[in-house]
Design a protein around this motif. Structure first.
Motif, PDB file in Angstrom:
ATOM      1  N   LEU A   1       0.851  -1.187   0.000  1.00 12.72           N
ATOM      2  CA  LEU A   1       0.000   0.000   0.000  1.00 12.72           C
ATOM      3  C   LEU A   1       0.889   1.239   0.000  1.00 12.72           C
ATOM      4  N   VAL A   2       0.616   2.158  -0.915  1.00 15.87           N
ATOM      5  CA  VAL A   2       1.400   3.377  -1.000  1.00 15.87           C
ATOM      6  C   VAL A   2       0.448   4.547  -1.221  1.00 15.87           C
ATOM      7  N   GLY A   3       0.648   5.621  -0.464  1.00 15.77           N
ATOM      8  CA  GLY A   3      -0.196   6.799  -0.581  1.00 15.77           C
ATOM      9  C   GLY A   3       0.525   7.935  -1.276  1.00 15.77           C
ATOM     10  N   VAL A   4      -0.153   8.579  -2.198  1.00 15.40           N
ATOM     11  CA  VAL A   4       0.415   9.724  -2.918  1.00 15.40           C
ATOM     12  C   VAL A   4      -0.421  10.952  -2.603  1.00 15.40           C
ATOM     13  N   SER A   5       0.169  12.102  -2.783  1.00 16.98           N
ATOM     14  CA  SER A   5      -0.525  13.347  -2.472  1.00 16.98           C
ATOM     15  C   SER A   5      -1.673  13.571  -3.450  1.00 16.98           C
ATOM     16  N   TYR A   6      -2.658  14.345  -3.013  1.00 19.25           N
ATOM     17  CA  TYR A   6      -3.829  14.603  -3.851  1.00 19.25           C
ATOM     18  C   TYR A   6      -3.491  15.425  -5.087  1.00 19.25           C
ATOM     19  N   GLY A   7      -2.354  16.105  -5.078  1.00 25.56           N
ATOM     20  CA  GLY A   7      -1.967  16.878  -6.247  1.00 25.56           C
ATOM     21  C   GLY A   7      -1.216  16.080  -7.288  1.00 25.56           C
ATOM     22  N   SER A   8      -1.041  14.788  -7.082  1.00 27.66           N
ATOM     23  CA  SER A   8      -0.290  13.955  -8.027  1.00 27.66           C
ATOM     24  C   SER A   8      -1.120  13.656  -9.269  1.00 27.66           C
TER      25      SER A   8
ATOM     26  N   VAL B   1      -4.042   9.649  -1.401  1.00 28.15           N
ATOM     27  CA  VAL B   1      -4.788   8.706  -2.222  1.00 28.15           C
ATOM     28  C   VAL B   1      -3.997   7.393  -2.201  1.00 28.15           C
ATOM     29  N   VAL B   2      -4.613   6.324  -1.720  1.00 29.08           N
ATOM     30  CA  VAL B   2      -3.903   5.073  -1.457  1.00 29.08           C
ATOM     31  C   VAL B   2      -4.072   4.130  -2.639  1.00 29.08           C
ATOM     32  N   PHE B   3      -2.937   3.643  -3.149  1.00 29.95           N
ATOM     33  CA  PHE B   3      -2.903   2.627  -4.197  1.00 29.95           C
ATOM     34  C   PHE B   3      -2.375   1.321  -3.606  1.00 29.95           C
ATOM     35  N   ALA B   4      -2.772   0.205  -4.218  1.00 29.18           N
ATOM     36  CA  ALA B   4      -2.272  -1.118  -3.833  1.00 29.18           C
ATOM     37  C   ALA B   4      -1.620  -1.756  -5.044  1.00 29.18           C
TER      38      ALA B   4
ATOM     39  N   ALA C   1      11.707  -0.982  -5.007  1.00 31.92           N
ATOM     40  CA  ALA C   1      11.477  -0.715  -6.429  1.00 31.92           C
ATOM     41  C   ALA C   1      10.448   0.403  -6.611  1.00 31.92           C
ATOM     42  N   ILE C   2       9.397   0.400  -5.802  1.00 30.46           N
ATOM     43  CA  ILE C   2       8.392   1.458  -5.891  1.00 30.46           C
ATOM     44  C   ILE C   2       8.986   2.797  -5.452  1.00 30.46           C
ATOM     45  N   TRP C   3       9.791   2.779  -4.415  1.00 30.51           N
ATOM     46  CA  TRP C   3      10.407   4.020  -3.933  1.00 30.51           C
ATOM     47  C   TRP C   3      11.249   4.683  -5.012  1.00 30.51           C
ATOM     48  N   TRP C   4      12.145   3.916  -5.632  1.00 32.33           N
ATOM     49  CA  TRP C   4      13.034   4.496  -6.638  1.00 32.33           C
ATOM     50  C   TRP C   4      12.269   4.883  -7.904  1.00 32.33           C
ATOM     51  N   ALA C   5      11.234   4.128  -8.249  1.00 34.22           N
ATOM     52  CA  ALA C   5      10.437   4.498  -9.421  1.00 34.22           C
ATOM     53  C   ALA C   5       9.701   5.810  -9.188  1.00 34.22           C
ATOM     54  N   PHE C   6       9.183   6.020  -7.990  1.00 36.11           N
ATOM     55  CA  PHE C   6       8.518   7.286  -7.677  1.00 36.11           C
ATOM     56  C   PHE C   6       9.513   8.434  -7.644  1.00 36.11           C
ATOM     57  N   GLN C   7      10.722   8.182  -7.151  1.00 32.04           N
ATOM     58  CA  GLN C   7      11.752   9.220  -7.148  1.00 32.04           C
ATOM     59  C   GLN C   7      12.083   9.653  -8.574  1.00 32.04           C
ATOM     60  N   ASP C   8      12.224   8.678  -9.481  1.00 38.56           N
ATOM     61  CA  ASP C   8      12.560   9.007 -10.866  1.00 38.56           C
ATOM     62  C   ASP C   8      11.410   9.728 -11.567  1.00 38.56           C
ATOM     63  N   ALA C   9      10.161   9.380 -11.197  1.00 40.07           N
ATOM     64  CA  ALA C   9       9.003  10.001 -11.849  1.00 40.07           C
ATOM     65  C   ALA C   9       8.585  11.303 -11.186  1.00 40.07           C
ATOM     66  N   GLY C  10       9.206  11.675 -10.083  1.00 36.88           N
ATOM     67  CA  GLY C  10       8.848  12.898  -9.387  1.00 36.88           C
ATOM     68  C   GLY C  10       7.515  12.822  -8.659  1.00 36.88           C
ATOM     69  N   ILE C  11       7.114  11.633  -8.249  1.00 36.09           N
ATOM     70  CA  ILE C  11       5.846  11.439  -7.535  1.00 36.09           C
ATOM     71  C   ILE C  11       6.122  11.515  -6.038  1.00 36.09           C
ATOM     72  N   THR C  12       5.321  12.281  -5.328  1.00 34.12           N
ATOM     73  CA  THR C  12       5.509  12.474  -3.894  1.00 34.12           C
ATOM     74  C   THR C  12       4.700  11.445  -3.118  1.00 34.12           C
ATOM     75  N   ILE C  13       5.389  10.715  -2.252  1.00 34.12           N
ATOM     76  CA  ILE C  13       4.708   9.805  -1.347  1.00 34.12           C
ATOM     77  C   ILE C  13       4.191  10.622  -0.170  1.00 34.12           C
ATOM     78  N   ALA C  14       2.887  10.584   0.040  1.00 34.20           N
ATOM     79  CA  ALA C  14       2.260  11.439   1.039  1.00 34.20           C
ATOM     80  C   ALA C  14       2.577  10.964   2.447  1.00 34.20           C
ATOM     81  N   PHE C  15       2.471  11.892   3.380  1.00 37.94           N
ATOM     82  CA  PHE C  15       2.646  11.594   4.801  1.00 37.94           C
ATOM     83  C   PHE C  15       1.560  12.337   5.559  1.00 37.94           C
TER      84      PHE C  15
END
Length: 219
Positions: free
Chosen positions: A115-122, A159-162, A183-197
């Motif tokens: 489960l990974v959550g991204v910001s609503y502005g993504s 917004v939570v994805f599985a 793998a998800i962490w580095w892929a989000f870093q390369d794509a500029g996607i923010t993991i929400a907190f």
């Protein structure tokens, strides 16, 4: 029987009270009865396991929220090994009476879910495509079941994805789960996607009309 009756009569004639001995014998008999009940319960449970073959050596189980591998099965108990390389002796009655999850009963497929959550502005389309690229690019995934990416919920701060992949070795689930997270962490870093907190936004609204400030107290 005649000897026992004769001995008891002789002891009573000699003035020895047999009541205490009978009471102690009754307590011992009750204790032996409870012990035999537990032993017989585990014994017949072992026979049921050996006949049904729902659990066998080498199977990977979940007992009390702990993943274990069956090492040896006996008539009274079963020896299992944990992921921490600890040996546990489990009474067979536990495996028969309680609900036991067998990950290798029919096949070795095991689902890994992240489960990974991204910001609503993504950009949600980019988030989905990035996750799909990750799960489909995993080299150790099973070819029997296709990976899946789903949007799970609109959380308070994300917004939570599985992302789910299937593997054929449940015993390696901890290591594979770590690989999938990285793998998800580095892929989000390369794509500029923010993991929400978790975060809280505080808004200061203007004062309502007709409400004056609190008067200062007079001396």
């Amino acid at each position: 029987l005649v000897l026992a009756v004769g001995v008891s009569i002789g002891l009573q004639i000699a003035g020895i009270d047999m009541t205490a001995l009978f009471a102690a014998g009754a307590l011992v008999a009750v204790g032996i009865g409870f012990a035999l009940q537990t032993i017989s319960e585990n014994f017949f449970s072992g026979l049921i396991l050996l006949l049904e073959r729902t659990i066998k050596p080498g199977d990977i189980l979940q007992i009390n929220d702990q993943m274990v591998r069956v090492v040896e099965m006996g008539i009274r108990s079963t020896v299992v090994r944990t992921l921490s390389d600890e040996d546990l002796i489990v009474p067979n009655s536990v495996l028969v009476k309680d609900t036991v999850k067998n990950f290798t009963l029919r096949d070795n497929l095991y689902r890994l879910g992240v489960l990974v959550g991204v910001s609503y502005g993504s950009d949600m389309s980019m988030v989905r495509s990035t996750l799909e690229q990750v799960v489909h690019g995993i080299p150790w995934k099973s070819a029997k079941v296709s990976p899946a990416v789903t949007m799970r919920e609109f959380g308070d701060s994300a917004v939570v994805f599985a992302a789910s992949v299937w593997i054929e070795d449940p015993w390696s689930s901890i290591k594979r789960s770590s690989d999938l997270h990285e793998a998800i962490w580095w892929a989000f870093q390369d794509a500029g996607i923010t993991i929400a907190f978790p975060q809280i936004d505080v808004h200061f609204d203007p004062g309502l009309p007709g409400i004056t400030s609190r008067p200062e107290p007079t001396a």
